[in-house]
Motif scaffolding. Sequence first.
Motif, mmCIF file in Angstrom:
data_model
loop_
_atom_site.group_PDB
_atom_site.id
_atom_site.type_symbol
_atom_site.label_atom_id
_atom_site.label_comp_id
_atom_site.label_asym_id
_atom_site.label_seq_id
_atom_site.Cartn_x
_atom_site.Cartn_y
_atom_site.Cartn_z
ATOM 1 N N GLY A 19 -4.386 7.841 -9.013
ATOM 2 C CA GLY A 19 -4.581 7.907 -7.564
ATOM 3 C C GLY A 19 -4.472 6.544 -6.915
ATOM 4 O O GLY A 19 -3.811 6.373 -5.882
ATOM 5 N N LEU A 20 -5.107 5.554 -7.518
ATOM 6 C CA LEU A 20 -5.049 4.194 -6.980
ATOM 7 C C LEU A 20 -3.630 3.647 -7.050
ATOM 8 O O LEU A 20 -3.151 2.998 -6.117
ATOM 9 N N GLU A 21 -2.939 3.938 -8.156
ATOM 10 C CA GLU A 21 -1.548 3.496 -8.272
ATOM 11 C C GLU A 21 -0.687 4.105 -7.170
ATOM 12 O O GLU A 21 0.137 3.416 -6.560
ATOM 13 N N ALA A 22 -0.868 5.390 -6.881
ATOM 14 C CA ALA A 22 -0.091 6.057 -5.827
ATOM 15 C C ALA A 22 -0.379 5.439 -4.459
ATOM 16 O O ALA A 22 0.547 5.204 -3.668
ATOM 17 N N ILE A 23 -1.630 5.131 -4.193
ATOM 18 C CA ILE A 23 -2.007 4.524 -2.910
ATOM 19 C C ILE A 23 -1.444 3.111 -2.794
ATOM 20 O O ILE A 23 -0.876 2.731 -1.772
ATOM 21 N N ILE A 24 -1.552 2.332 -3.851
ATOM 22 C CA ILE A 24 -1.073 0.946 -3.837
ATOM 23 C C ILE A 24 0.447 0.883 -3.761
ATOM 24 O O ILE A 24 1.014 -0.005 -3.121
ATOM 25 N N SER A 25 1.125 1.821 -4.402
ATOM 26 C CA SER A 25 2.591 1.782 -4.436
ATOM 27 C C SER A 25 3.207 1.895 -3.041
ATOM 28 O O SER A 25 4.347 1.502 -2.835
ATOM 29 N N GLU A 26 2.458 2.399 -2.089
ATOM 30 C CA GLU A 26 2.957 2.514 -0.720
ATOM 31 C C GLU A 26 2.797 1.224 0.079
ATOM 32 O O GLU A 26 3.325 1.105 1.177
ATOM 33 N N LEU A 27 2.052 0.272 -0.467
ATOM 34 C CA LEU A 27 1.833 -0.992 0.237
ATOM 35 C C LEU A 27 2.969 -1.968 -0.061
ATOM 36 O O LEU A 27 3.397 -2.086 -1.203
ATOM 37 N N PRO A 28 3.450 -2.671 0.949
ATOM 38 C CA PRO A 28 4.547 -3.620 0.727
ATOM 39 C C PRO A 28 4.083 -4.850 -0.040
ATOM 40 O O PRO A 28 2.952 -5.304 0.117
ATOM 41 N N ARG A 29 4.950 -5.336 -0.890
ATOM 42 C CA ARG A 29 4.755 -6.596 -1.609
ATOM 43 C C ARG A 29 3.514 -6.635 -2.492
ATOM 44 O O ARG A 29 2.912 -7.683 -2.691
ATOM 45 N N LEU A 30 3.117 -5.487 -3.017
ATOM 46 C CA LEU A 30 1.991 -5.424 -3.937
ATOM 47 C C LEU A 30 2.385 -4.557 -5.120
ATOM 48 O O LEU A 30 2.766 -3.405 -4.937
ATOM 49 N N ILE A 31 2.358 -5.141 -6.321
ATOM 50 C CA ILE A 31 2.724 -4.375 -7.513
ATOM 51 C C ILE A 31 1.601 -4.435 -8.543
ATOM 52 O O ILE A 31 0.862 -5.419 -8.614
ATOM 53 N N ILE A 32 1.494 -3.375 -9.300
ATOM 54 C CA ILE A 32 0.502 -3.310 -10.365
ATOM 55 C C ILE A 32 1.156 -3.781 -11.654
ATOM 56 O O ILE A 32 2.177 -3.239 -12.076
ATOM 57 N N LEU A 33 0.565 -4.790 -12.264
ATOM 58 C CA LEU A 33 1.089 -5.326 -13.517
ATOM 59 C C LEU A 33 0.660 -4.504 -14.721
ATOM 60 O O LEU A 33 1.430 -4.312 -15.658
ATOM 61 N N GLU A 34 -0.605 -4.054 -14.713
ATOM 62 C CA GLU A 34 -1.168 -3.469 -15.923
ATOM 63 C C GLU A 34 -2.404 -2.654 -15.592
ATOM 64 O O GLU A 34 -3.040 -2.850 -14.559
ATOM 65 N N PHE A 35 -2.713 -1.738 -16.481
ATOM 66 C CA PHE A 35 -3.964 -0.983 -16.434
ATOM 67 C C PHE A 35 -4.755 -1.323 -17.688
ATOM 68 O O PHE A 35 -4.193 -1.390 -18.772
ATOM 69 N N TYR A 36 -6.054 -1.510 -17.530
ATOM 70 C CA TYR A 36 -6.942 -1.713 -18.664
ATOM 71 C C TYR A 36 -8.115 -0.756 -18.535
ATOM 72 O O TYR A 36 -8.468 -0.342 -17.430
ATOM 73 N N THR A 37 -8.724 -0.446 -19.667
ATOM 74 C CA THR A 37 -9.879 0.454 -19.661
ATOM 75 C C THR A 37 -11.198 -0.310 -19.658
ATOM 76 O O THR A 37 -12.242 0.276 -19.435
ATOM 77 N N GLY A 38 -11.154 -1.595 -19.921
ATOM 78 C CA GLY A 38 -12.362 -2.402 -20.020
ATOM 79 C C GLY A 38 -12.830 -2.561 -21.453
ATOM 80 O O GLY A 38 -13.716 -3.360 -21.734
ATOM 81 N N ASP A 39 -12.238 -1.770 -22.361
ATOM 82 C CA ASP A 39 -12.621 -1.832 -23.776
ATOM 83 C C ASP A 39 -11.852 -2.898 -24.558
ATOM 84 O O ASP A 39 -12.150 -3.138 -25.729
ATOM 85 N N GLU A 40 -10.870 -3.500 -23.942
ATOM 86 C CA GLU A 40 -10.014 -4.459 -24.641
ATOM 87 C C GLU A 40 -10.815 -5.711 -25.040
ATOM 88 O O GLU A 40 -11.582 -6.231 -24.235
ATOM 89 N N PRO A 41 -10.622 -6.160 -26.288
ATOM 90 C CA PRO A 41 -11.300 -7.408 -26.680
ATOM 91 C C PRO A 41 -10.706 -8.585 -25.900
ATOM 92 O O PRO A 41 -9.520 -8.592 -25.583
ATOM 93 N N ASN A 42 -11.562 -9.525 -25.565
ATOM 94 C CA ASN A 42 -11.129 -10.729 -24.835
ATOM 95 C C ASN A 42 -10.408 -10.379 -23.532
ATOM 96 O O ASN A 42 -9.372 -10.954 -23.213
#
Length: 173
Positions: A19-42
């Motif tokens: 949902g957040l990706e769909a909302i953000i994708s409509e904004l100009p000059r803003l791209i999502i690099l990555e998704f994380y779950t918070g469980d990633e080490p470091n």
Amino acid sequence: MGNLKTAIIIERNLLIQAGLEAIISELPRLIILEFYTGDEPNLTVLLAKQEPDIIFLNPECLDVPVTTFLNELKGKINPLIFGILDDTAPESVKSPFADRLLSSDNKQQIQNKIRTRCGLDNESPEKEQVLSAREITILKHVVLGLTNQEIADKLFLSVHTVTTHRKNINKKL
């Protein structure tokens, strides 16, 4: 590409991510690099390597207190951080976030909050040229520091095709 903003989403719930990706994708000059779950080490080290301009963070995804995470992150990078928060969350969970996306916010409210805080509110939609899905994919790899050859290999394209996409991206941005 000076006005291009990059973002990372830290959220376990795939529906909220989508949902957040769909909302953000409509904004100009803003791209999502990555998704994380918070469980990633470091996680803070991973974020520091990518140097996003914006982080959308659900504090419930972290294994450490949000203030500890934010302090550790500030020692490495200083992105704008939006808290992804439930309206019923206690103030102790909400308080570390100056910028909040609440579960009761609708699409327009979320976009307005992001536009205003990220300096996207002065964009002229009439002049915007939207990037194609392939150009966005190429751009994400460029932002991550990959060479044309590496991008071509990863996406099964010729180097010439990647070069052409990059030229088109530069014209549009």
